[in-house]
Write a protein that holds these residues in place. Structure first.
Motif, PDB file in Angstrom:
ATOM      1  N   THR A   1      -3.359   1.584  13.853  1.00 41.87           N
ATOM      2  CA  THR A   1      -2.941   0.633  12.970  1.00 41.87           C
ATOM      3  C   THR A   1      -1.500   0.269  13.187  1.00 41.87           C
ATOM      4  O   THR A   1      -0.804   1.273  14.052  1.00 41.87           O
TER       5      THR A   1
ATOM      6  N   THR B   1      -0.646   2.302   3.872  1.00 41.77           N
ATOM      7  CA  THR B   1      -1.728   2.249   5.133  1.00 41.77           C
ATOM      8  C   THR B   1      -2.545   3.387   4.776  1.00 41.77           C
ATOM      9  O   THR B   1      -3.782   3.386   4.957  1.00 41.77           O
TER      10      THR B   1
ATOM     11  N   THR C   1       2.190  -0.878  10.813  1.00 40.83           N
ATOM     12  CA  THR C   1       2.571  -0.990   9.493  1.00 40.83           C
ATOM     13  C   THR C   1       3.854  -0.939   9.294  1.00 40.83           C
ATOM     14  O   THR C   1       4.471  -0.211  10.051  1.00 40.83           O
TER      15      THR C   1
END
Length: 152
Positions: A98, A106, A100
Protein backbone atom coordinates in the motif's frame (compact mmCIF):
# COMPACT_ATOMS: atom_id res chain seq x y z
CA UNK A 1 -36.34 21.04 -17.69
CA UNK A 2 -37.47 17.71 -18.97
CA UNK A 3 -36.52 14.10 -19.12
CA UNK A 4 -33.76 14.54 -21.73
CA UNK A 5 -31.97 17.09 -19.55
CA UNK A 6 -32.12 14.80 -16.53
CA UNK A 7 -30.71 11.91 -18.59
CA UNK A 8 -27.78 14.05 -19.86
CA UNK A 9 -27.17 15.42 -16.37
CA UNK A 10 -26.98 11.91 -14.90
CA UNK A 11 -24.53 10.82 -17.60
CA UNK A 12 -22.31 13.85 -16.96
CA UNK A 13 -22.31 13.31 -13.20
CA UNK A 14 -21.38 9.65 -13.65
CA UNK A 15 -18.50 10.58 -15.99
CA UNK A 16 -17.32 13.34 -13.65
CA UNK A 17 -17.32 10.95 -10.69
CA UNK A 18 -15.08 8.52 -12.59
CA UNK A 19 -12.79 11.36 -13.71
CA UNK A 20 -12.44 12.68 -10.16
CA UNK A 21 -11.36 9.26 -8.88
CA UNK A 22 -8.78 8.92 -11.66
CA UNK A 23 -7.50 12.47 -11.16
CA UNK A 24 -7.15 11.96 -7.40
CA UNK A 25 -5.17 8.76 -7.93
CA UNK A 26 -2.94 10.38 -10.55
CA UNK A 27 -2.38 13.41 -8.32
CA UNK A 28 -1.23 11.14 -5.51
CA UNK A 29 1.13 9.32 -7.87
CA UNK A 30 2.54 12.65 -9.07
CA UNK A 31 3.18 13.74 -5.48
CA UNK A 32 4.97 10.46 -4.71
CA UNK A 33 7.11 10.71 -7.87
CA UNK A 34 8.08 14.32 -7.15
CA UNK A 35 9.00 13.47 -3.55
CA UNK A 36 11.13 10.56 -4.78
CA UNK A 37 12.96 12.16 -7.71
CA UNK A 38 12.37 15.91 -7.92
CA UNK A 39 9.94 18.19 -9.76
CA UNK A 40 11.70 18.20 -13.17
CA UNK A 41 10.13 15.70 -15.61
CA UNK A 42 13.29 15.74 -17.76
CA UNK A 43 15.40 14.26 -14.97
CA UNK A 44 12.64 12.23 -13.27
CA UNK A 45 11.56 9.33 -15.52
CA UNK A 46 8.80 8.15 -13.17
CA UNK A 47 7.26 11.63 -13.08
CA UNK A 48 7.47 11.89 -16.86
CA UNK A 49 5.62 8.57 -17.25
CA UNK A 50 2.91 9.58 -14.78
CA UNK A 51 2.44 12.93 -16.53
CA UNK A 52 1.99 11.09 -19.83
CA UNK A 53 -0.59 8.83 -18.20
CA UNK A 54 -2.36 11.88 -16.75
CA UNK A 55 -2.50 13.54 -20.16
CA UNK A 56 -3.83 10.28 -21.58
CA UNK A 57 -6.60 10.39 -18.97
CA UNK A 58 -7.33 14.01 -20.03
CA UNK A 59 -6.23 15.49 -16.71
CA UNK A 60 -6.01 19.30 -17.07
CA UNK A 61 -2.54 20.81 -17.19
CA UNK A 62 -3.26 23.13 -14.27
CA UNK A 63 -4.18 20.14 -12.07
CA UNK A 64 -0.88 18.43 -13.01
CA UNK A 65 1.09 21.59 -12.21
CA UNK A 66 -0.82 22.05 -8.94
CA UNK A 67 0.08 18.49 -7.87
CA UNK A 68 3.75 19.13 -8.63
CA UNK A 69 3.64 22.43 -6.75
CA UNK A 70 1.87 20.79 -3.79
CA UNK A 71 4.56 18.07 -3.67
CA UNK A 72 7.42 20.58 -3.60
CA UNK A 73 5.76 22.36 -0.67
CA UNK A 74 7.42 21.45 2.62
CA UNK A 75 4.08 21.25 4.47
CA UNK A 76 2.83 18.35 2.33
CA UNK A 77 2.91 15.02 4.16
CA UNK A 78 4.84 12.20 2.52
CA UNK A 79 3.08 9.10 1.27
CA UNK A 80 4.58 5.99 2.78
CA UNK A 81 4.77 2.68 0.98
CA UNK A 82 4.02 -0.06 3.48
CA UNK A 83 3.85 -3.84 3.09
CA UNK A 84 1.34 -5.80 5.20
CA UNK A 85 1.45 -9.55 5.51
CA UNK A 86 -1.38 -11.83 6.47
CA UNK A 87 -3.18 -15.10 5.99
CA UNK A 88 -6.29 -15.49 3.87
CA UNK A 89 -8.91 -18.23 4.07
CA UNK A 90 -7.46 -21.75 4.49
CA UNK A 91 -4.06 -20.34 5.57
CA UNK A 92 -3.07 -18.84 2.23
CA UNK A 93 -0.22 -16.35 2.63
CA UNK A 94 -1.01 -12.85 1.30
CA UNK A 95 1.21 -9.78 0.94
CA UNK A 96 -0.52 -6.39 0.55
CA UNK A 97 1.52 -3.42 -0.73
CA UNK A 98 0.00 0.00 0.00
CA UNK A 99 0.91 3.66 -0.20
CA UNK A 100 -0.71 5.97 2.32
CA UNK A 101 -0.43 9.22 4.18
CA UNK A 102 -2.20 7.83 7.25
CA UNK A 103 -0.85 4.48 8.45
CA UNK A 104 -3.39 4.05 11.25
CA UNK A 105 -6.32 4.30 8.84
CA UNK A 106 -4.67 1.96 6.33
CA UNK A 107 -3.81 -0.75 8.82
CA UNK A 108 -7.38 -0.62 10.16
CA UNK A 109 -8.79 -0.99 6.64
CA UNK A 110 -6.45 -3.85 5.74
CA UNK A 111 -7.19 -5.64 9.04
CA UNK A 112 -10.95 -5.25 8.50
CA UNK A 113 -10.72 -6.76 5.00
CA UNK A 114 -8.72 -9.70 6.29
CA UNK A 115 -11.19 -10.42 9.09
CA UNK A 116 -14.21 -9.80 6.84
CA UNK A 117 -13.10 -12.54 4.46
CA UNK A 118 -11.89 -15.10 6.99
CA UNK A 119 -8.21 -14.22 7.28
CA UNK A 120 -5.89 -12.58 9.76
CA UNK A 121 -3.24 -9.91 9.59
CA UNK A 122 0.18 -11.38 10.34
CA UNK A 123 3.25 -9.86 11.93
CA UNK A 124 5.90 -8.11 9.89
CA UNK A 125 8.23 -10.64 8.28
CA UNK A 126 5.92 -13.61 8.75
CA UNK A 127 5.58 -14.48 5.05
CA UNK A 128 8.08 -12.37 3.15
CA UNK A 129 10.74 -15.03 3.47
CA UNK A 130 8.59 -17.87 2.15
CA UNK A 131 7.11 -16.09 -0.87
CA UNK A 132 8.54 -15.27 -4.29
CA UNK A 133 6.57 -12.78 -6.41
CA UNK A 134 5.33 -14.59 -9.50
CA UNK A 135 2.01 -12.89 -10.25
CA UNK A 136 0.82 -9.29 -10.02
CA UNK A 137 -2.91 -8.51 -9.87
CA UNK A 138 -4.67 -5.18 -10.25
CA UNK A 139 -8.19 -5.41 -8.87
CA UNK A 140 -10.86 -2.88 -9.69
CA UNK A 141 -14.15 -2.20 -7.97
CA UNK A 142 -16.22 -3.05 -11.05
CA UNK A 143 -17.31 -6.66 -10.95
CA UNK A 144 -15.36 -9.00 -13.17
CA UNK A 145 -12.61 -6.63 -14.31
CA UNK A 146 -9.02 -7.40 -13.40
CA UNK A 147 -5.62 -7.61 -15.00
CA UNK A 148 -2.80 -9.99 -14.33
CA UNK A 149 0.89 -9.84 -15.12
CA UNK A 150 3.30 -12.66 -14.55
CA UNK A 151 7.05 -12.96 -14.76
CA UNK A 152 9.58 -15.72 -14.12
Amino acid sequence: MGRAFEFRKERKFKRWAKMSKVFTKLGKEIVMAVKAGGPDPDSNAKLRTIIQNAKGAQMPKDRIEAAIKRATNKDEKDYEEIVYEGYGPHGIAVIVETSTDNTNRTVANVRSYFTKFGGSLGTSGSEALCLITKQFFVLRREIGTWRSWSWN
